[in-house]
Scaffold this motif. Structure first.
Motif, PDB file in Angstrom:
ATOM      1  N   ARG A 384       0.843  -1.205   0.000  1.00 54.89           N
ATOM      2  CA  ARG A 384       0.000   0.000   0.000  1.00 54.89           C
ATOM      3  C   ARG A 384       0.878   1.254   0.000  1.00 54.89           C
ATOM      4  O   ARG A 384       1.866   1.324   0.733  1.00 54.89           O
ATOM      5  CB  ARG A 384      -0.858  -0.041   1.274  1.00 54.89           C
ATOM      6  N   ASP A 385       0.496   2.219  -0.798  1.00 49.28           N
ATOM      7  CA  ASP A 385       1.228   3.487  -0.845  1.00 49.28           C
ATOM      8  C   ASP A 385       0.776   4.344   0.330  1.00 49.28           C
ATOM      9  O   ASP A 385      -0.412   4.663   0.430  1.00 49.28           O
ATOM     10  CB  ASP A 385       0.845   4.194  -2.153  1.00 49.28           C
ATOM     11  N   TYR A 386       1.707   4.728   1.187  1.00 51.74           N
ATOM     12  CA  TYR A 386       1.291   5.492   2.371  1.00 51.74           C
ATOM     13  C   TYR A 386       2.269   6.619   2.656  1.00 51.74           C
ATOM     14  O   TYR A 386       3.398   6.627   2.172  1.00 51.74           O
ATOM     15  CB  TYR A 386       1.173   4.562   3.588  1.00 51.74           C
ATOM     16  N   LYS A 387       1.783   7.576   3.468  1.00 51.66           N
ATOM     17  CA  LYS A 387       2.648   8.668   3.928  1.00 51.66           C
ATOM     18  C   LYS A 387       2.743   8.548   5.438  1.00 51.66           C
ATOM     19  O   LYS A 387       1.776   8.091   6.087  1.00 51.66           O
ATOM     20  CB  LYS A 387       2.007  10.035   3.633  1.00 51.66           C
ATOM     21  N   LYS A 410       3.282   8.534  15.798  1.00 54.95           N
ATOM     22  CA  LYS A 410       3.484   8.359  14.358  1.00 54.95           C
ATOM     23  C   LYS A 410       2.126   8.116  13.711  1.00 54.95           C
ATOM     24  O   LYS A 410       1.326   7.326  14.214  1.00 54.95           O
ATOM     25  CB  LYS A 410       4.408   7.168  14.098  1.00 54.95           C
ATOM     26  N   MET A 411       1.896   8.807  12.622  1.00 55.66           N
ATOM     27  CA  MET A 411       0.614   8.675  11.929  1.00 55.66           C
ATOM     28  C   MET A 411       0.872   8.186  10.508  1.00 55.66           C
ATOM     29  O   MET A 411       1.818   8.646   9.859  1.00 55.66           O
ATOM     30  CB  MET A 411      -0.046  10.047  11.897  1.00 55.66           C
ATOM     31  N   LEU A 412       0.033   7.279  10.042  1.00 52.95           N
ATOM     32  CA  LEU A 412       0.173   6.734   8.687  1.00 52.95           C
ATOM     33  C   LEU A 412      -1.127   6.996   7.925  1.00 52.95           C
ATOM     34  O   LEU A 412      -2.213   6.737   8.455  1.00 52.95           O
ATOM     35  CB  LEU A 412       0.433   5.223   8.750  1.00 52.95           C
ATOM     36  N   ALA A 413      -0.985   7.506   6.707  1.00 55.26           N
ATOM     37  CA  ALA A 413      -2.185   7.809   5.919  1.00 55.26           C
ATOM     38  C   ALA A 413      -1.972   7.370   4.479  1.00 55.26           C
ATOM     39  O   ALA A 413      -0.832   7.295   4.001  1.00 55.26           O
ATOM     40  CB  ALA A 413      -2.473   9.307   5.970  1.00 55.26           C
TER      41      ALA A 413
END
Ligand code: FAD
Ligand code: NAI
Length: 478
Positions: A384-387, A410-413
């Protein structure tokens, strides 16, 4: 005489007692049956299951007492507070914990009376089926009752898993029950299993003076957490003095005149003998299904002992549901509760569901660890492509003021849609901070929703907003 109910709940842990209350609120006639293995001075079953009697609540009381002791002994000096000859009276600490448990368990008795739930005292087992419903026998200390219920909710929970050659006596070699009752801090404590219980209980007794060695079979530490959190936690815990040995194989544990010895092989194949005063065994839990006579209603457990259920906790037998630790999914009190509410509402014709994706996890160490959603390693393996955005508590004025500025959020979106995929916290009050992230994920929020939401200043929650801002490289305070 046979009693009849719309709903019979087996087990009064957080899954069972909450299911019973919700079903009663929805107008059903409800009974809840509990045989309760926990000490009970008044002869009444102690309600609340593992969570209230030997799990979440007593353990968190000890976490709080031991943190207070460590703060006064060590951490408050930075505030200018010097306290000489600090001591802790373990008996009083344990009494405080027991009083909290008694208050909570008797609170459930009150809630049962308030909601007109019939409490049946004894161990339930299935006896078959009639046209009117499911037949269940309840065996009390000296008598036996027969119940027919249109619907049965099995909420019988779990018990500690055992390993070969390590016999728990709950005096020297203890599972969670014995380890919550130590009458003094052991000088040397061994812990088998660096999971949630091992880390929480190991930290309690370390804060109170024990030299703690944790023996873990897996080669990596806290594999279920995000890897950056596990790395940070490992660093912090080892600095605190917790000795964590990974990749070990446990041999025999023996009770000796002076304590316990545990033979183990390390990750290089070398053999060792750990000598300690007490040993805690915390290697996972297994579902409670023995003596339920599931086969009398056509049910059987899966290969791991769980009762198979669908997404709505329905078993293969009509009118029989199972929730909480006795079914698949995480063994967490809030998961058991949510499944209990879901089943009760389903019986009332509503359309509830439990969203396991937004279910938070918390480990009550110092600092606390909490997360919801996917870890970075899970997203990578899904392709999955994430930021990612991260903010340390050391950049937050409130954390510094509290003297508690370790760790980060830490946050992943999602890289394209910005939908929040995971939030991972190691830091003060992570157990409360994570609720915002769970809510956001329940609403399928974007990281920008958190970034645009005004957060109170000064507060630890500002770190959540900064982590969201960091996703688009526009954090303002780091
Ligand atoms: P249980 O709480 O196990 O309750 C099941 C009940 O069913 C018991 O009271 C049992 O006596 C009764 N029962 C069993 N068989 C029968 C029968 N045949 N007839 C009648 N009654 C029966 N989770 C968290 O979310 N947060 C935490 O901080 C946390 N801390 C924990 C700390 C420890 C040390 C432990 C051991 C667990 C902790 N947990 C925590 C996990 C949590 O306690 C469980 O997930 C939760 O209690 C499961 O609820 P349950 O209702 O499914 O089962
Ligand atoms: P766990 O599954 O968290 O950890 C068990 C650990 O023991 C794992 O790291 C595992 O690799 C290790 N292990 C297994 N076999 C071993 C062996 N033979 N030798 C050495 N290590 C071995 O289980 P734990 O800590 O017993 O807790 C049980 C459950 O209770 C948890 O799954 C959790 O759901 C619940 N719980 C939740 C808490 C919370 O939410 N804060 C607190 C405490 C428990």
């Amino acid at each position: 005489m046979t009693m009849q109910f719309d709903v019979l709940v087996i087990g009064a842990g957080p899954g069972g007692y909450i299911a019973a209350i919700r079903a009663a609120q929805l107008g059903f006639s409800v009974a809840c049956c509990e045989f309760n293995p926990y000490d009970s001075s008044d002869g009444q079953p102690r309600l609340g299951g593992t969570c209230l009697n030997a799990g979440c609540i007593p353990l968190k009381a000890l976490v709080a007492s031991s943190e207070a002791y460590e703060n006064v002994s060590l951490n408050y000096a930075a505030h200018g507070i010097d306290a000489d000859c600090v001591s802790i009276d373990i008996a009083r600490m344990q009494q405080r914990k027991d009083d909290i448990v008694t208050k909570m368990t008797s609170g459930i008795q009150f809630l049962f009376r308030k909601n007109k739930i019939t409490l049946l005292k004894g161990r339930a087992s299935f006896a078959g089926r009639t046209e009117e419903g499911v037949r269940v026998t309840i065996r009390g200390k000296s008598d036996q009752e027969e119940v027919i219920a249109k619907n049965v909710i099995i909420a019988t929970g779990s018990k500690p898993r055992e390993i070969p050659n390590v016999k728990v006596d709950n005096v020297s070699i203890c599972d969670n029950e014995g380890a919550l009752k130590f009458t003094e801090a052991p000088k040397k404590l061994g812990v088998i299993g660096a999971g949630v219980i091992g880390l929480e209980l190991g930290s309690v007794w370390r804060r109170l003076g024990a030299e703690v060695t944790v023996l873990e079979v897996m080669p990596s530490f806290l594999a279920s957490a995000d890897e950056s959190i596990s790395r940070e936690a490992s660093k912090i815990f080892q600095k605190q003095g917790l000795h964590i040995k990974l990749g070990v194989r446990i041999g025999q544990a023996k009770v000796t005149d002076s304590g316990v010895t545990v033979a183990y092989t390390d990750d290089q194949g070398a053999e060792h003998l750990l000598e300690c005063d007490k040993l805690i065994v915390s290697v996972g839990r297994v579902p409670n299904t023995e003596q339920l006579d599931l086969e009398k209603v056509g049910l059987q457990t899966d290969e791991r002992g769980f009762i198979p259920v669908n997404a709505h906790c329905a078993t293969a037998a009509p009118g029989i549901y199972a929730i909480g630790d006795v079914v698949r999914g995480p063994m967490l009190a809030h998961k058991a509760e949510d499944e209990g509410v879901m089943v009760a509402e389903l019986l009332a014709g509503q359309k509830p569901h439990v969203n396991y994706e937004s279910m938070p996890w918390v480990i009550y160490t110092t600092p606390e660890i909490a997360w919801v959603g996917k870890t970075e390693q899970q997203l990578r393996s899904e392709g999955r492509d994430y930021k990612a955005g991260q903010c340390p508590f050391s950049a937050n004025g409130r954390a510094l003021g509290l003297g508690d500025a370790q760790g980060f959020i830490k946050m992943l979106a999602d890289a394209k849609t910005d939908e929040l995929l995971g939030v991972h916290i190691i830091g003060a009050d992570a157990s409360d901070l994570i609720a915002e992230a769970s809510l956001a994920m329940e609403f399928r929020a974007a990281s920008e929703d958190i970034a645009r939401t005004c957060h109170p200043h000064p507060s630890l929650s500002e770190v959540m907003r900064e982590a969201a801002l960091a996703i688009d490289k526009r954090a303002l305070n780091i």
